[in-house]
Design a protein around this motif. Structure first.
Motif, PDB file in Angstrom:
ATOM      1  N   TYR A  25      53.308 -22.733 -41.287  1.00 54.46           N
ATOM      2  CA  TYR A  25      54.502 -22.898 -42.991  1.00 54.46           C
ATOM      3  C   TYR A  25      54.781 -21.725 -43.542  1.00 54.46           C
ATOM      4  O   TYR A  25      54.820 -20.778 -42.968  1.00 54.46           O
ATOM      5  N   TYR A  26      56.245 -22.349 -43.959  1.00 59.93           N
ATOM      6  CA  TYR A  26      56.851 -21.225 -44.250  1.00 59.93           C
ATOM      7  C   TYR A  26      57.067 -21.516 -45.811  1.00 59.93           C
ATOM      8  O   TYR A  26      56.932 -22.361 -46.308  1.00 59.93           O
ATOM      9  N   CYS A  27      58.037 -20.392 -46.489  1.00 61.07           N
ATOM     10  CA  CYS A  27      58.529 -21.013 -48.124  1.00 61.07           C
ATOM     11  C   CYS A  27      60.072 -20.812 -48.390  1.00 61.07           C
ATOM     12  O   CYS A  27      60.306 -20.608 -47.359  1.00 61.07           O
ATOM     13  N   ARG A  28      60.398 -21.954 -49.008  1.00 62.64           N
ATOM     14  CA  ARG A  28      61.222 -22.700 -49.459  1.00 62.64           C
ATOM     15  C   ARG A  28      61.813 -21.550 -50.805  1.00 62.64           C
ATOM     16  O   ARG A  28      63.074 -21.733 -50.743  1.00 62.64           O
ATOM     17  N   ALA A  29      61.361 -20.888 -51.542  1.00 63.50           N
ATOM     18  CA  ALA A  29      61.671 -20.664 -52.239  1.00 63.50           C
ATOM     19  C   ALA A  29      62.731 -19.760 -52.165  1.00 63.50           C
ATOM     20  O   ALA A  29      63.396 -19.580 -52.956  1.00 63.50           O
ATOM     21  N   CYS A  30      62.486 -18.734 -51.096  1.00 64.83           N
ATOM     22  CA  CYS A  30      63.357 -18.049 -50.425  1.00 64.83           C
ATOM     23  C   CYS A  30      64.085 -17.906 -49.611  1.00 64.83           C
ATOM     24  O   CYS A  30      64.481 -17.192 -49.280  1.00 64.83           O
ATOM     25  N   LEU A  31      64.730 -19.263 -49.056  1.00 67.97           N
ATOM     26  CA  LEU A  31      64.770 -19.317 -47.527  1.00 67.97           C
ATOM     27  C   LEU A  31      66.179 -18.499 -47.564  1.00 67.97           C
ATOM     28  O   LEU A  31      66.289 -18.500 -46.519  1.00 67.97           O
ATOM     29  N   ALA A  32      66.966 -19.147 -49.012  1.00 72.11           N
ATOM     30  CA  ALA A  32      68.393 -18.581 -48.707  1.00 72.11           C
ATOM     31  C   ALA A  32      68.677 -17.382 -47.769  1.00 72.11           C
ATOM     32  O   ALA A  32      69.805 -16.400 -47.336  1.00 72.11           O
ATOM     33  N   LEU A  33      67.469 -16.173 -48.135  1.00 66.94           N
ATOM     34  CA  LEU A  33      67.428 -14.612 -47.672  1.00 66.94           C
ATOM     35  C   LEU A  33      67.548 -14.411 -45.855  1.00 66.94           C
ATOM     36  O   LEU A  33      66.479 -13.719 -45.904  1.00 66.94           O
ATOM     37  N   GLY A  34      66.622 -15.966 -45.227  1.00 70.25           N
ATOM     38  CA  GLY A  34      66.688 -15.616 -44.074  1.00 70.25           C
ATOM     39  C   GLY A  34      64.691 -16.826 -44.294  1.00 70.25           C
ATOM     40  O   GLY A  34      64.149 -16.069 -44.739  1.00 70.25           O
ATOM     41  N   ARG A  35      64.361 -17.431 -43.475  1.00 69.01           N
ATOM     42  CA  ARG A  35      63.498 -17.683 -43.649  1.00 69.01           C
ATOM     43  C   ARG A  35      61.897 -16.771 -43.546  1.00 69.01           C
ATOM     44  O   ARG A  35      62.113 -15.422 -42.774  1.00 69.01           O
ATOM     45  N   VAL A  36      61.367 -17.240 -44.454  1.00 67.86           N
ATOM     46  CA  VAL A  36      59.906 -16.075 -44.048  1.00 67.86           C
ATOM     47  C   VAL A  36      58.703 -17.392 -43.886  1.00 67.86           C
ATOM     48  O   VAL A  36      58.480 -18.418 -44.714  1.00 67.86           O
ATOM     49  N   SER A  37      57.814 -17.200 -42.923  1.00 65.88           N
ATOM     50  CA  SER A  37      56.986 -17.768 -42.592  1.00 65.88           C
ATOM     51  C   SER A  37      55.492 -17.108 -42.062  1.00 65.88           C
ATOM     52  O   SER A  37      55.771 -16.111 -41.944  1.00 65.88           O
ATOM     53  N   THR A  38      54.577 -18.222 -41.795  1.00 65.55           N
ATOM     54  CA  THR A  38      53.558 -17.236 -41.128  1.00 65.55           C
ATOM     55  C   THR A  38      53.866 -17.108 -39.435  1.00 65.55           C
ATOM     56  O   THR A  38      52.699 -16.537 -39.098  1.00 65.55           O
ATOM     57  N   LEU A  39      54.798 -17.514 -38.577  1.00 67.62           N
ATOM     58  CA  LEU A  39      55.073 -16.953 -37.380  1.00 67.62           C
ATOM     59  C   LEU A  39      55.959 -15.092 -37.790  1.00 67.62           C
ATOM     60  O   LEU A  39      56.080 -14.608 -36.307  1.00 67.62           O
ATOM     61  N   ASP A  40      55.496 -14.674 -39.183  1.00 69.88           N
ATOM     62  CA  ASP A  40      56.406 -13.097 -39.368  1.00 69.88           C
ATOM     63  C   ASP A  40      55.395 -12.548 -39.851  1.00 69.88           C
ATOM     64  O   ASP A  40      54.388 -12.775 -40.306  1.00 69.88           O
ATOM     65  N   VAL A  41      55.146 -11.407 -39.925  1.00 73.07           N
ATOM     66  CA  VAL A  41      54.847  -9.863 -40.420  1.00 73.07           C
ATOM     67  C   VAL A  41      55.895  -9.669 -40.788  1.00 73.07           C
ATOM     68  O   VAL A  41      57.596  -9.683 -41.196  1.00 73.07           O
ATOM     69  N   LEU A  42      55.572  -8.693 -42.729  1.00 74.80           N
ATOM     70  CA  LEU A  42      56.483  -8.061 -43.731  1.00 74.80           C
ATOM     71  C   LEU A  42      56.217  -6.806 -42.890  1.00 74.80           C
ATOM     72  O   LEU A  42      55.282  -6.006 -42.835  1.00 74.80           O
ATOM     73  N   VAL A  43      57.634  -5.522 -42.965  1.00 74.04           N
ATOM     74  CA  VAL A  43      57.278  -4.445 -42.218  1.00 74.04           C
ATOM     75  C   VAL A  43      58.028  -3.785 -43.025  1.00 74.04           C
ATOM     76  O   VAL A  43      59.149  -4.048 -43.570  1.00 74.04           O
TER      77      VAL A  43
END
Ligand SMILES: [Zn+2]
Ligand SMILES: [Zn+2]
Ligand SMILES: [Zn+2]
Lengths: 223, 425
Positions: free
Chosen positions: B48-66
């Motif tokens: 899944y992904y986040c629609r709230a902050c989508l405007a800054l580029g998508r954050v999803s469970t396929l990603d990590v935060l570095v």
């Protein structure tokens, strides 16, 4: 409920005409303002589905014919206008997967109307799948039974000059069959998100004909 | 590597992770770790992904935060190259800010529009930079940031600064001084020792949970936060009352004059015909060639009001403007240069823009679109100029209400403070 594209709230009640089934019911997830910005294809080239004044074969399609191709009789629902370009940007490149719902009903209807034996989506690469998380085409036709017969061919990193020469001639087959499949006597509907030059779909069709398909037609959301 | 310092960068799980980087999951208990919201949308295969902050580029469970922890590795010069003088008042506020910095506290600067709050920040910023602290100057409004950027760059001519906002193309670089829209704070984590929020009450920051989260995340746990505004939100005012937030007032404009007060006139249905008091005032203003802003509640009011004025005063050059107006910038420019005598506008011109010698009228000031803050901001358009420090702020209402009175009271209270400091009309 808010409009998937602009976020404005949607009116709740259904149109009377829609309730009595007198009007085609469109997916009520987009407001009328956003809906109007898309322009449906009405009269089109019978070969490629391009919007034009008559249904006669366009220049490009006559060229495909001259190359000995069986025409795809491509159908597209909408013109690739500004609204569609922005939609594709949001859906495909920003990865807003929920936007697949915007045209889902219409595409499903069209696939039923075309009534082919097998539906085959154009594939995306494994890298795209791992980062974007979805194939934009299978997303668009979510709910339809399809067979993922094609995959993106593993390309060996070609030398730049070689690649340029290749590109100048004709692009090599970008796809491969995902598994040995006999399509003998079957009619196949290829689906892609956008029809641009036709290259992609004609390459895919060639593989399916090689596997024995009797006829291959195609469909896309936009043209 | 520097681009990871204090940043929270979203990258696909399949991409290589930089050495020593802190890697954290994008979601915890369904909450997006970049924006703090639960607005998930499904991807295939239970991702899944986040629609709230989508405007800054998508954050999803396929990603990590570095991220790499902020090391405060700054070796660029920090000297204040600004040569100006602060007024006695500004100096007092400046001293209070230095106190907040020493104790790493929050501080509110309640300054009338045109008080010169930017200059008063300079000694404070200079001190923070000297102590190797990382400083963010942010605002919900991009126009505020774009106006501040050249002034800060001039004041700290030897310190590199980066300006971050949505549409800008220039690549991010690691700098000690950062200017940004509040949205951009979502891309930082525990990066800033000092956060200065200008126009803290302006849309869309006020009441937006996501942006409050962004600021909270971008600053270090031990940090100094400065709120700047002419119209604090209820919440900030409450905290001042409860003494959980220190405040400095800047009630006088840099030219030492008081704010113009809001005059009211009860009128009939102005949507049917312009009030005759207004027509009389227009006649007088146009005769003196005074530039005028006419605020109306809705976009739908613009054309009719403009047409009504044109009909009575065919020689007065005017136009109307709204938020999505494609010619907004040009029209504002023509108003500024004096080509236009009047501009009918929605609340978009309530802040940020300065027209020399302008006077304002507000039609339907009692309607919900004009908050008390909006009315104070609108009044703040008038008298910005040292040569014309005062002018008309006229509200036309069909009925009086508490909100209009609250705006009037706010201005009166500020003026009372101003008078004690020797301010004049
Ligand atoms: Zn919409
Ligand atoms: Zn054609
Ligand atoms: Zn988020």
């Amino acid at each position: 409920m808010t409009c998937l594209l602009c976020g404005r709230s949607l009116p709740k009640k259904l149109d009377l005409l829609q309730i009595f089934g007198l009007m085609k019911r469109q997916s009520a997830n987009v407001c009328s303002m956003c809906r109007q910005a898309f322009s449906p294809i009405e009269t089109a080239c019978v070969g490629c589905g391009r919007q034009q004044n008559t249904t006669t074969l366009c220049q490009d399609c006559r060229r495909w014919q001259a190359q000995g191709r069986q025409l795809l009789e491509h159908r597209a629902l909408y013109q690739y206008n500004d609204a569609m370009r922005r939609y594709m940007q949001a859906y495909k490149f920003h990865g807003d997967y929920i936007l697949r719902q915007v045209f889902n009903d219409e595409l499903i209807q069209m696939i039923h109307t075309l009534d082919m034996d097998v539906v085959v989506p154009i594939p995306v690469s494994t890298t795209t799948l791992a980062t974007r998380g979805f194939n934009q085409t299978t997303g668009l036709i979510d709910g339809v039974a399809y067979q993922a017969l094609l995959e993106v061919a593993q390309t060996k990193k070609a030398h730049q000059s070689q690649l340029n020469r290749q590109a100048r001639m004709t692009r090599a087959q970008p796809f491969a069959m995902a598994a040995e499949t006999a399509l003998t006597g079957q009619s196949v509907l290829l689906v892609d998100d956008v029809y641009t030059t036709g290259n992609t779909l004609y390459h895919a069709a060639a593989l399916l004909y090689q596997s024995g398909a009797q006829v291959v037609k195609s469909l896309s959301l936009a043209r | 590597m520097k681009r990871y310092y204090g940043r929270q960068i979203v990258q696909p799980k399949i991409d290589p992770i930089p050495k020593n980087a802190v890697v954290s999951p994008t979601f915890r208990q369904n909450i997006c770790q970049r924006c703090g919201q639960d607005q998930r949308a499904a991807l295939p295969n239970h991702a899944y992904y986040c629609r709230a902050c989508l405007a800054l580029g998508r954050v999803s469970t396929l990603d990590v935060l570095v991220s790499l922890p902020e090391p405060n590795l700054f070796d660029t010069p920090t000297d204040l190259t600004w040569q100006g003088q602060l007024t006695a008042q500004q100096q007092q506020v400046s001293a209070a800010l230095l106190g907040a910095l020493a104790h790493q506290r929050e501080h509110l600067v309640w300054a009338v529009t045109g008080a010169g709050k930017t200059e008063m920040l300079f000694p404070f910023i200079a001190q923070a930079l000297k102590q190797k602290q990382r400083v963010a100057v942010i605002s919900p409004r991009i126009d505020v940031i774009l106006e501040l950027a050249p002034r800060l760059q001039a004041a700290f001519a030897h310190s590199p600064q980066v300006v971050l906002y949505g549409e800008q193309k220039a690549p991010y670089t690691y700098t000690q001084l950062v200017l940004a829209t509040t949205h951009q704070m979502l891309r930082f984590v525990a990066a800033f020792d000092v956060v200065i929020i200008d126009e803290v009450d302006s849309f869309p920051f006020a009441g937006d949970a996501m942006l409050a989260f962004a600021v909270q995340k971008a600053k270090k746990p031990q940090s100094t936060v400065i709120y700047l505004t002419a119209t604090p939100t209820k919440r900030l005012q409450q905290r001042v009352k409860q003494r959980t937030l220190n405040v400095s007032y800047l009630p006088l404009r840099f030219h030492q004059h008081l704010l113009p007060e809001i005059k009211t006139a009860l009128v009939g249905n102005w949507r049917r015909r312009l009030p005759h008091q207004m027509v009389a005032q227009l006649r007088e203003l146009f005769a003196r060639a005074v530039p005028l802003l006419v605020f109306v509640p809705h976009v739908a009011d613009l054309a009719p009001v403009f047409a009504a004025i044109q009909q009575i005063f065919p020689t007065a050059a005017g136009d109307f403007v709204w938020a999505e107006d494609p010619q907004r910038v040009e029209k504002v420019q023509r108003m500024r240069s004096g080509t236009l005598h009047f501009l009918v506008t929605t609340t978009i011109l309530e802040r940020g823009v300065t027209f020399s010698g302008v006077q304002v009228m507000i039609l339907g000031a009692e309607e919900p679109i004009f908050s008390a803050s909006a009315l104070v901001q609108i009044a703040g358009r008038v008298g910005r100029d040292q040569l014309q420090p005062t002018g008309l702020v006229q509200a036309y209402l069909q009925q009086m209400n508490f909100k209009v009175m609250a705006a009037q009271r706010q201005i009166k209270q500020m003026n009372q403070r101003g008078r004690q400091l020797g301010g004049q009309r």
